[in-house]
Design an enzyme around this catalytic site. Structure first.
Site, PDB file in Angstrom:
ATOM      1  N   ASP A  49       0.836  -1.203   0.000  1.00 56.52           N
ATOM      2  CA  ASP A  49       0.000   0.000   0.000  1.00 56.52           C
ATOM      3  C   ASP A  49       0.871   1.253   0.000  1.00 56.52           C
ATOM      4  OD1 ASP A  49      -2.942   1.060   0.749  1.00 56.52           O
ATOM      5  OD2 ASP A  49      -1.448   2.252   1.828  1.00 56.52           O
ATOM      6  N   TYR A  54       3.076   9.684  -0.489  1.00 58.37           N
ATOM      7  CA  TYR A  54       4.187   9.111   0.291  1.00 58.37           C
ATOM      8  C   TYR A  54       5.535   9.336  -0.394  1.00 58.37           C
ATOM      9  CZ  TYR A  54       0.272   6.488   2.419  1.00 58.37           C
ATOM     10  OH  TYR A  54      -0.910   6.126   3.006  1.00 58.37           O
ATOM     11  N   LYS A  79      -2.772   5.904  -4.462  1.00 56.96           N
ATOM     12  CA  LYS A  79      -3.887   6.827  -4.166  1.00 56.96           C
ATOM     13  C   LYS A  79      -3.654   8.191  -4.809  1.00 56.96           C
ATOM     14  CE  LYS A  79      -3.783   4.677   0.427  1.00 56.96           C
ATOM     15  NZ  LYS A  79      -2.375   4.520   0.804  1.00 56.96           N
ATOM     16  N   HIS A 112      -7.659   9.424  -1.930  1.00 58.72           N
ATOM     17  CA  HIS A 112      -6.995   9.411  -0.618  1.00 58.72           C
ATOM     18  C   HIS A 112      -7.889  10.001   0.484  1.00 58.72           C
ATOM     19  CE1 HIS A 112      -2.619   9.184   0.972  1.00 58.72           C
ATOM     20  NE2 HIS A 112      -3.461   8.994   1.966  1.00 58.72           N
TER      21      HIS A 112
HETATM   22  P1  NAD Z   1       0.579   1.339  11.938  1.00 61.15           P
HETATM   23  O1  NAD Z   1      -0.576   1.190  12.828  1.00 61.15           O
HETATM   24  O2  NAD Z   1       0.836   0.323  10.894  1.00 61.15           O
HETATM   25  O3  NAD Z   1       1.833   1.507  12.893  1.00 61.15           O
HETATM   26  C1  NAD Z   1       3.117   1.649  12.377  1.00 61.15           C
HETATM   27  C2  NAD Z   1       4.113   1.899  13.501  1.00 61.15           C
HETATM   28  O4  NAD Z   1       3.967   0.897  14.520  1.00 61.15           O
HETATM   29  C3  NAD Z   1       5.529   1.727  12.959  1.00 61.15           C
HETATM   30  O5  NAD Z   1       6.053   2.954  12.587  1.00 61.15           O
HETATM   31  C4  NAD Z   1       6.278   1.114  14.106  1.00 61.15           C
HETATM   32  O6  NAD Z   1       6.804   2.150  14.873  1.00 61.15           O
HETATM   33  C5  NAD Z   1       5.216   0.400  14.904  1.00 61.15           C
HETATM   34  N1  NAD Z   1       5.246  -1.063  14.711  1.00 61.15           N
HETATM   35  C6  NAD Z   1       4.900  -1.778  13.622  1.00 61.15           C
HETATM   36  N2  NAD Z   1       4.991  -3.094  13.864  1.00 61.15           N
HETATM   37  C7  NAD Z   1       5.401  -3.207  15.153  1.00 61.15           C
HETATM   38  C8  NAD Z   1       5.673  -4.312  15.981  1.00 61.15           C
HETATM   39  N3  NAD Z   1       5.510  -5.562  15.566  1.00 61.15           N
HETATM   40  N4  NAD Z   1       6.078  -4.069  17.264  1.00 61.15           N
HETATM   41  C9  NAD Z   1       6.233  -2.809  17.707  1.00 61.15           C
HETATM   42  N5  NAD Z   1       5.963  -1.719  16.963  1.00 61.15           N
HETATM   43  C10 NAD Z   1       5.569  -1.915  15.694  1.00 61.15           C
HETATM   44  O7  NAD Z   1       0.491   2.818  11.314  1.00 61.15           O
HETATM   45  P2  NAD Z   1       0.583   3.531   9.907  1.00 61.15           P
HETATM   46  O8  NAD Z   1       1.905   3.427   9.284  1.00 61.15           O
HETATM   47  O9  NAD Z   1       0.052   4.904  10.148  1.00 61.15           O
HETATM   48  O10 NAD Z   1      -0.484   2.742   9.003  1.00 61.15           O
HETATM   49  C11 NAD Z   1      -0.158   1.650   8.177  1.00 61.15           C
HETATM   50  C12 NAD Z   1      -0.318   1.989   6.726  1.00 61.15           C
HETATM   51  O11 NAD Z   1      -1.625   2.485   6.456  1.00 61.15           O
HETATM   52  C13 NAD Z   1       0.583   3.135   6.235  1.00 61.15           C
HETATM   53  O12 NAD Z   1       1.921   2.741   6.084  1.00 61.15           O
HETATM   54  C14 NAD Z   1      -0.107   3.504   4.970  1.00 61.15           C
HETATM   55  O13 NAD Z   1       0.194   2.585   3.934  1.00 61.15           O
HETATM   56  C15 NAD Z   1      -1.562   3.395   5.373  1.00 61.15           C
HETATM   57  N6  NAD Z   1      -2.125   4.704   5.789  1.00 61.15           N
HETATM   58  C16 NAD Z   1      -3.117   5.227   5.042  1.00 61.15           C
HETATM   59  C17 NAD Z   1      -3.679   6.446   5.388  1.00 61.15           C
HETATM   60  C18 NAD Z   1      -4.772   7.016   4.555  1.00 61.15           C
HETATM   61  O14 NAD Z   1      -5.130   8.183   4.752  1.00 61.15           O
HETATM   62  N7  NAD Z   1      -5.325   6.270   3.647  1.00 61.15           N
HETATM   63  C19 NAD Z   1      -3.229   7.144   6.521  1.00 61.15           C
HETATM   64  C20 NAD Z   1      -2.214   6.577   7.278  1.00 61.15           C
HETATM   65  C21 NAD Z   1      -1.679   5.350   6.921  1.00 61.15           C
END
Ligand code: NAD
Length: 277
Positions: A49, A54, A79, A112
């Site tokens: 994704d 990004y 997106k 998005h």
């Molecule tokens: P997430 O909930 O996936 O959390 C990511 C963070 O959690 C990482 O930076 C890391 O610090 C921590 N983490 C991940 N795995 C872990 C583990 N096993 N143990 C400990 N810590 C851990 O948050 P995110 O990145 O905001 O969301 C995931 C994805 O969703 C994004 O990368 C993106 O692709 C998508 N996204 C989309 C939108 C949108 O508006 N459509 C907005 C935000 C994110």
């Protein structure tokens, strides 16, 4: 344990989409994103994704091309960003994303955010791309029920997916119910609450019970709710840890314990009150 790392859900247009993948928001362009996507693909992830916003689409495309995995086995989402919305600008933004990704098609193209006054025209552009065979499926992100309803009242093609902020502290029961009723697949962004829920006592207690980490408990909860997940990490051990969720089941009682964590708390922007400048 009816789920596997490369398992899929069938979207309402018949396209199969993996329910487990990697998100690359805030993963740096260049070697970091290339290495991260490669590690995920080697681990068995088949959904990536990204988004124009990004600024790492080139690296995502490069990692896919050089992975040795057939293109059709990998599902790529990107997106259209807010400043590119509207019919013509969306079509142009799509061409830029295609060029950067360097792929022949995109699996899923999403709006998005529902930019007021723009998102309906943006959807018309996505319909064009879908009808022209440039994308296998089209969908939306950060759409509330009223956005979905407005869009469905106007257009015949309804979104296949709605990607929204969703985690135990924001479990979005009404939105999930609405999407299910209309055949719109829900996908969770920030499925781990950006990592901020990992010290929650209920999740730690369940982790001890199932010999899993809090992150794995949360991710399994999503899967058992039929929600697609795209946890982000650039750390190889965490990329692997997040994939080790296909060898256990949470009981109904424990699912309910996680449901009870909801406090409607957003970590990201509110789709109805975001500044779209
Ligand atoms: P997430 O909930 O996936 O959390 C990511 C963070 O959690 C990482 O930076 C890391 O610090 C921590 N983490 C991940 N795995 C872990 C583990 N096993 N143990 C400990 N810590 C851990 O948050 P995110 O990145 O905001 O969301 C995931 C994805 O969703 C994004 O990368 C993106 O692709 C998508 N996204 C989309 C939108 C949108 O508006 N459509 C907005 C935000 C994110």
């Amino acid at each position: 344990m009816d789920k596997t790392i490369n398992g899929t859900v069938t979207l309402h247009n018949g396209v199969k989409m993996p329910y487990f993948g990697l998100g690359v928001y805030k993963v740096d362009a260049g070697s970091q994103v290339v290495d991260t996507v490669k590690t995920a693909l080697e681990t068995g992830y088949r959904l990536i994704d990204t988004a124009a916003f990004y600024d790492n689409e080139e690296g995502v495309g490069e990692a896919i091309k050089t992975s040795g995995i057939p293109r059709e086995e990998i599902f790529v989402t990107t997106k259209v960003w807010n400043s590119d919305q509207g019919y013509d600008k969306t079509l142009q933004a799509f061409e830029r994303s295609m060029e950067k990704l360097n792929l022949d098609y995109i699996d899923l193209y999403l709006i998005h955010w529902a930019v007021p006054g723009k998102y309906l025209e943006t959807w018309r552009a996505l319909e064009t791309l879908y009808k022209d065979g440039r994308v296998k499926a089209i969908g939306v992100s950060n759409f509330q029920i009223h956005h979905l309803q407005t869009l469905m009242d106007k257009y015949s093609e309804k979104p296949t997916v709605n990607q929204v902020e969703l985690h135990p502290q924001l479990s979005q029961p009404e939105l999930r119910k609405f999407c299910q009723k209309h055949g719109i697949q829900v996908e969770a962004w920030s499925p781990l609450g950006r990592g901020r829920l990992l010290n929650h006592p209920v999740l730690n207690e369940l982790g001890e019970k199932y010999y899993k980490t809090a992150a794995q408990i949360i991710l399994r909860w999503h899967l058992q709710n039929n929600v697609i997940i795209i946890p982000k990490s650039v750390t190889p051990s965490r990329i692997r840890e997040n994939a080790q969720i296909f060898d256990f089941d949470l009981s109904q009682e424990d699912m309910a314990k996680i449901d009870a964590i909801n406090i409607n708390q957003r970590f990201g922007r509110d789709p109805d009150n975001a500044n779209f400048e």
